[in-house]
Design an enzyme around this catalytic site. Sequence first.
Site, PDB file in Angstrom:
ATOM      1  CE  LYS A   1     -16.585  20.089   6.989  1.00  0.00           C
ATOM      2  NZ  LYS A   1     -15.225  20.448   6.586  1.00  0.00           N
TER       3      LYS A   1
ATOM      4  CB  SER B   1      -0.948  -0.027   1.203  1.00  0.00           C
ATOM      5  OG  SER B   1      -1.965   0.934   1.052  1.00  0.00           O
TER       6      SER B   1
END
Length: 339
Positions: A221, A169
Amino acid sequence: MEFLAEYASFLAKTATLVIAILVVLSAIAGLRGKGRRKPGGQLQVTRLNDFYKQLRERLESGLYDKAELKALRKQQAKADKKLKKTKAEDKTRVFVLDFDGDIKASATESLRNEITALLTLATPSDEVVLRLESGGGLVHSYGLAASQLARIRQAGIPLTICIDKVAASGGYMMACIGEKIISAPFAVLGSIGVVAQLPNVNRLLKKHDIDFEVLTAGEYKRTLTVFGENTEKGKEKFQEDLDVTHQLFKDFVGRYRPQLHIDEVATGEVWLGVAALNRKLVDELRTSDEYLSDRAREANLFHLHFAERKSLQERIGMAASGTVENTLVGLWSKLGRLR
């Protein structure tokens, strides 16, 4: 069983007392250190050629008698004298760095200082070797760590990445910047993907008649939440953000490793070193020890480590963490033996 219960109780009380003392000391240290400038650090430089030489000489001392050792030292002295005739500046310099990554890539702070230092002296005739170990973590943290390595490439200095255990990763995001990637045969590599997960306890709160309100300004948001009710629209937006991040990750790896078939390896899978070599995720199968010991025969190796000065509060916190960990490990070990 009664003895086991008493022993566990004793350990728990001891750990509680130690932690309480450390917390008090930490608080005192925090008050004393309030308003002071954050401690700096120091760059430590170690010549690895001397380290390898000491290992060899120690082994020779155990293998040969005094007469044989004297003859060997005489022969080595002649060889060393001959080597000294070669100007130091004519020998390649290899700067060795280490990065042991956690989920926040905390080692980035030391790495950036080490790279800043070496870039003041290193030239394209030198080499930088990074011994990298990381299973990845936060995207923005590893993005910054990778950007530090990119500074080396931009300066035209050869960069070699050595992986002995894992570079997955975010770890592979860093590794792919190397012009050459060397992996141990059973190191774990890949995991070119993005994952995000979080629990949601909204139904549990509703069951107990507990309301949780989320107020936002801006449609996206907040997409997913732990306590509020997640909507399909929010889930779709969250997945879209993950897909965008994954594509950026793929583009980044593809830019530095154009020989990869990126869509075949960017599936989130991991491979051991041998399989990673077949997929061109790495260039060579070797351990870092083998590579550096070979380089020491023909180059000057310097290990750089920027040691940050820890404040008293930080040292106490680390001691508290270590005490708790050691206590739990000890208790677990005792319980295992008493079964």
